[in-house]
Motif scaffolding. Sequence first.
Motif, PDB file in Angstrom:
ATOM      1  N   GLY A 152      47.370 -26.046  73.211  1.00  0.00           N
ATOM      2  CA  GLY A 152      46.534 -25.136  73.812  1.00  0.00           C
ATOM      3  C   GLY A 152      45.023 -24.512  73.523  1.00  0.00           C
ATOM      4  N   GLY A 153      46.260 -23.782  72.334  1.00  0.00           N
ATOM      5  CA  GLY A 153      45.414 -23.572  71.312  1.00  0.00           C
ATOM      6  C   GLY A 153      43.928 -23.877  70.771  1.00  0.00           C
ATOM      7  N   TYR A 154      45.026 -25.155  70.166  1.00  0.00           N
ATOM      8  CA  TYR A 154      43.546 -25.817  69.354  1.00  0.00           C
ATOM      9  C   TYR A 154      43.082 -26.796  70.411  1.00  0.00           C
ATOM     10  CZ  TYR A 154      42.862 -29.686  66.059  1.00  0.00           C
ATOM     11  OH  TYR A 154      42.407 -30.892  65.583  1.00  0.00           O
ATOM     12  N   LEU A 155      43.155 -27.174  71.564  1.00  0.00           N
ATOM     13  CA  LEU A 155      42.181 -28.151  72.312  1.00  0.00           C
ATOM     14  C   LEU A 155      41.159 -27.613  72.738  1.00  0.00           C
ATOM     15  CD1 LEU A 155      44.452 -29.993  74.297  1.00  0.00           C
ATOM     16  CD2 LEU A 155      42.937 -31.422  73.171  1.00  0.00           C
ATOM     17  N   ALA A 156      41.630 -25.920  72.978  1.00  0.00           N
ATOM     18  CA  ALA A 156      40.631 -25.009  73.619  1.00  0.00           C
ATOM     19  C   ALA A 156      39.461 -24.930  71.902  1.00  0.00           C
ATOM     20  CB  ALA A 156      41.404 -23.260  73.920  1.00  0.00           C
ATOM     21  N   SER A 157      40.311 -24.494  71.135  1.00  0.00           N
ATOM     22  CA  SER A 157      38.654 -24.292  69.927  1.00  0.00           C
ATOM     23  C   SER A 157      38.554 -25.743  69.417  1.00  0.00           C
ATOM     24  CB  SER A 157      39.468 -23.721  69.061  1.00  0.00           C
ATOM     25  OG  SER A 157      40.686 -25.125  68.157  1.00  0.00           O
ATOM     26  N   ARG A 158      38.911 -26.915  69.970  1.00  0.00           N
ATOM     27  CA  ARG A 158      37.962 -28.703  70.293  1.00  0.00           C
ATOM     28  C   ARG A 158      37.087 -28.677  71.177  1.00  0.00           C
ATOM     29  NH1 ARG A 158      37.988 -30.938  65.362  1.00  0.00           N
ATOM     30  NH2 ARG A 158      38.817 -29.764  64.060  1.00  0.00           N
ATOM     31  N   VAL A 159      37.816 -28.342  72.403  1.00  0.00           N
ATOM     32  CA  VAL A 159      36.891 -29.114  74.271  1.00  0.00           C
ATOM     33  C   VAL A 159      36.734 -27.564  74.600  1.00  0.00           C
ATOM     34  CG1 VAL A 159      38.362 -31.281  74.376  1.00  0.00           C
ATOM     35  CG2 VAL A 159      38.527 -29.155  75.192  1.00  0.00           C
ATOM     36  N   GLY A 160      36.805 -26.069  74.165  1.00  0.00           N
ATOM     37  CA  GLY A 160      36.386 -25.194  75.033  1.00  0.00           C
ATOM     38  C   GLY A 160      37.408 -24.923  75.697  1.00  0.00           C
ATOM     39  N   GLY A 161      37.231 -23.930  76.146  1.00  0.00           N
ATOM     40  CA  GLY A 161      38.192 -22.807  77.389  1.00  0.00           C
ATOM     41  C   GLY A 161      37.997 -23.101  78.473  1.00  0.00           C
ATOM     42  N   LYS A 162      37.501 -23.586  78.914  1.00  0.00           N
ATOM     43  CA  LYS A 162      37.078 -23.725  80.745  1.00  0.00           C
ATOM     44  C   LYS A 162      36.973 -24.021  81.020  1.00  0.00           C
ATOM     45  CE  LYS A 162      33.321 -25.046  83.838  1.00  0.00           C
ATOM     46  NZ  LYS A 162      31.390 -24.920  83.838  1.00  0.00           N
ATOM     47  N   LEU A 163      37.230 -25.888  80.683  1.00  0.00           N
ATOM     48  CA  LEU A 163      38.310 -26.960  81.148  1.00  0.00           C
ATOM     49  C   LEU A 163      39.352 -26.841  81.020  1.00  0.00           C
ATOM     50  CD1 LEU A 163      36.886 -29.658  83.201  1.00  0.00           C
ATOM     51  CD2 LEU A 163      37.196 -31.007  80.994  1.00  0.00           C
ATOM     52  N   LEU A 164      40.194 -26.624  79.835  1.00  0.00           N
ATOM     53  CA  LEU A 164      41.435 -26.384  79.959  1.00  0.00           C
ATOM     54  C   LEU A 164      42.013 -25.053  80.851  1.00  0.00           C
ATOM     55  CD1 LEU A 164      43.292 -27.912  78.182  1.00  0.00           C
ATOM     56  CD2 LEU A 164      42.635 -26.096  76.467  1.00  0.00           C
ATOM     57  N   LEU A 165      41.530 -24.601  80.834  1.00  0.00           N
ATOM     58  CA  LEU A 165      41.762 -23.562  81.393  1.00  0.00           C
ATOM     59  C   LEU A 165      42.195 -23.844  83.308  1.00  0.00           C
ATOM     60  CD1 LEU A 165      41.610 -19.229  81.523  1.00  0.00           C
ATOM     61  CD2 LEU A 165      41.456 -20.128  83.046  1.00  0.00           C
ATOM     62  N   ILE A 174      37.441 -24.731  92.055  1.00  0.00           N
ATOM     63  CA  ILE A 174      36.591 -25.379  92.572  1.00  0.00           C
ATOM     64  C   ILE A 174      34.923 -24.218  91.778  1.00  0.00           C
ATOM     65  CG2 ILE A 174      34.749 -25.788  94.229  1.00  0.00           C
ATOM     66  CD1 ILE A 174      37.399 -26.737  95.259  1.00  0.00           C
ATOM     67  N   LEU A 175      35.330 -22.598  92.048  1.00  0.00           N
ATOM     68  CA  LEU A 175      34.465 -21.559  91.501  1.00  0.00           C
ATOM     69  C   LEU A 175      34.838 -21.678  90.186  1.00  0.00           C
ATOM     70  CD1 LEU A 175      35.509 -18.785  94.473  1.00  0.00           C
ATOM     71  CD2 LEU A 175      33.683 -19.848  94.338  1.00  0.00           C
ATOM     72  N   TRP A 176      35.823 -21.595  89.682  1.00  0.00           N
ATOM     73  CA  TRP A 176      35.623 -21.463  88.781  1.00  0.00           C
ATOM     74  C   TRP A 176      34.866 -22.859  87.598  1.00  0.00           C
ATOM     75  CZ3 TRP A 176      37.358 -18.430  84.464  1.00  0.00           C
ATOM     76  CH2 TRP A 176      37.517 -18.535  82.977  1.00  0.00           C
ATOM     77  N   ILE A 177      34.984 -23.996  87.875  1.00  0.00           N
ATOM     78  CA  ILE A 177      34.521 -25.030  87.306  1.00  0.00           C
ATOM     79  C   ILE A 177      32.585 -25.029  87.794  1.00  0.00           C
ATOM     80  CG2 ILE A 177      33.683 -27.410  87.655  1.00  0.00           C
ATOM     81  CD1 ILE A 177      36.088 -26.568  85.897  1.00  0.00           C
ATOM     82  N   TRP A 178      32.312 -24.309  88.283  1.00  0.00           N
ATOM     83  CA  TRP A 178      31.221 -23.665  89.826  1.00  0.00           C
ATOM     84  C   TRP A 178      30.229 -22.858  88.384  1.00  0.00           C
ATOM     85  CZ3 TRP A 178      29.114 -20.643  93.686  1.00  0.00           C
ATOM     86  CH2 TRP A 178      27.872 -20.811  94.385  1.00  0.00           C
ATOM     87  N   ILE A 179      30.776 -21.584  88.312  1.00  0.00           N
ATOM     88  CA  ILE A 179      30.596 -20.404  88.257  1.00  0.00           C
ATOM     89  C   ILE A 179      30.523 -19.764  86.499  1.00  0.00           C
ATOM     90  CG2 ILE A 179      30.611 -18.424  88.518  1.00  0.00           C
ATOM     91  CD1 ILE A 179      31.352 -17.915  90.891  1.00  0.00           C
ATOM     92  N   VAL A 180      31.462 -20.804  85.210  1.00  0.00           N
ATOM     93  CA  VAL A 180      31.714 -20.252  84.516  1.00  0.00           C
ATOM     94  C   VAL A 180      31.058 -21.469  83.002  1.00  0.00           C
ATOM     95  CG1 VAL A 180      34.058 -19.928  82.896  1.00  0.00           C
ATOM     96  CG2 VAL A 180      33.437 -18.599  85.215  1.00  0.00           C
ATOM     97  N   THR A 181      30.842 -20.387  82.278  1.00  0.00           N
ATOM     98  CA  THR A 181      30.811 -21.232  80.906  1.00  0.00           C
ATOM     99  C   THR A 181      31.445 -21.149  80.098  1.00  0.00           C
ATOM    100  OG1 THR A 181      28.634 -20.438  80.108  1.00  0.00           O
ATOM    101  CG2 THR A 181      28.840 -22.302  81.635  1.00  0.00           C
ATOM    102  N   ASP A 182      31.496 -22.074  78.817  1.00  0.00           N
ATOM    103  CA  ASP A 182      32.155 -21.410  77.842  1.00  0.00           C
ATOM    104  C   ASP A 182      31.613 -20.859  76.590  1.00  0.00           C
ATOM    105  OD1 ASP A 182      34.740 -23.185  77.237  1.00  0.00           O
ATOM    106  OD2 ASP A 182      33.500 -25.350  77.114  1.00  0.00           O
TER     107      ASP A 182
END
Length: 478
Positions: free
Chosen positions: A109-122, A225-233
């Motif tokens: 999870g930590g490795y992927l977050a540093s690659r694809v960003g935390g937004k989508l992963l979380l 839905i809210l998270w994907i709509w509002i937040v960015t990496d």
Amino acid sequence: MASDLNPASEDTLQAPACCSARYNLAILAFFGFFVLYALRVNLSVALVDMVDSNTTLADNRTSKECAEHSAPVKVPHSQTGKKYQWDAETQGWILGSFFYGYIVTQIPGGYLASRVGGKLLLGLGVLGTAVFTLFTPLAADLGVGALIVLRALEGLGEGVTFPAMHAMWSSWAPPLERSKLLSISYAGAQLGTVISLPLSGIICYYMNWTYVFYFFGIVGIFWFILWIWIVTDTPETHKTISNYEKEYILSSLKNQLSSQKSVPWLPILKSLPLWAIVVAHFSYNWTFYTLLTLLPTYMKEILRFNVQENGFLSAVPYFGCWLCMILSGQAADTLRAKWNFSTICVRRIFSLIGMIGPATFLVAAGFIGCDYSLAVVFLTISTTLGGFCSSGFSINHLDIAPSYAGILLGITNTFATIPGMIGPVIAKSLTPNNTIREWQIVFCIAAAINVFGAIFFTLFAKGEVQNWALDNHHGHRH
């Protein structure tokens, strides 16, 4: 010791907090962790109603040392949910299976977050957990095996969330607002516990246990839905952030982040400050998980007090912890910004209070015998003081290596999940006859581990960015 870049210079151009993008992120994250913990603990309440009460009477372990407190009130539970014949050991496996998934995805999870960003992963972590939760009643119908697998899958989804959040904060949190922003977002976990314990009980009572899973599952999907709509990496990609705030965040982090793409695994694993966090995290969770899973048992079997009729009392300690997290986050940043305390000094003070405090009151709770109200008070103080750690070792990853914070948290959380798997098992095996004496041993072991962790962290932790986490250090030899 030099404090992180001179605080005074940073304070003069601090972007306002109200309605800012970084605080919006903290508040949304707060609700995300709220949902996650609600999804995690609802099973322990619903399980009481899922199990046929005749099965559990056979292995009744109530001790006779204390007088009965609550008059045995027969609560008219809703009888429409199906009942299953699971004994105590099976229930233990059902509750523990979560951690087997959870421990697997920490470092990936930590490795992927540093690659694809935390937004989508979380987001996907919460969504996955929520969707699996909706299938809990179906899995229970298919049998114990299916339910255990499902819970492990939920653990897999939930395992990426903390590393992903740490990774997002590494590009969003100005160093001098770190404690505030992180304690707001992670405090959702405590409040989720507080509200979902009694709420699950109410839903079980008025409807039946299946609705517990449907309700929290749907809330999780709505949050996604809210998270994907509002937040960015990153602040750069945020649509509505003010230029002023964006500049403020980026300039506060400019000497802190590394641009190299490869992860310096060897220097990370050789880093003593990281192992200081590992030891502290492990010890803290030993107490936390032992209490989380065994507190109801202790109250019911030793203090002879029925917790199901009082989900409220199980929740009070976590409410204290929630309050303490929010307030200590404010306090920690004030000490650093206004009083010029060094980062490491603040992390040490808060970790010491947050680990030695709970240890003291935990032991005290074991030694006051049957005084049930005092026991509840001591256990509450113990859990509340634990909230100080959220501005102690819990966010030290971001102080020593902001660029790799997600990976570091993955590493420490992997070790820190082990107590969730073995702590309760060891406690069960230490209390075969369920006497107060045996429980004192359980509490003393937890306290000793806590004190050791606090001392180790105080001796070896660091507060500034480590060389291997900056650009000027190339750990990889070609």
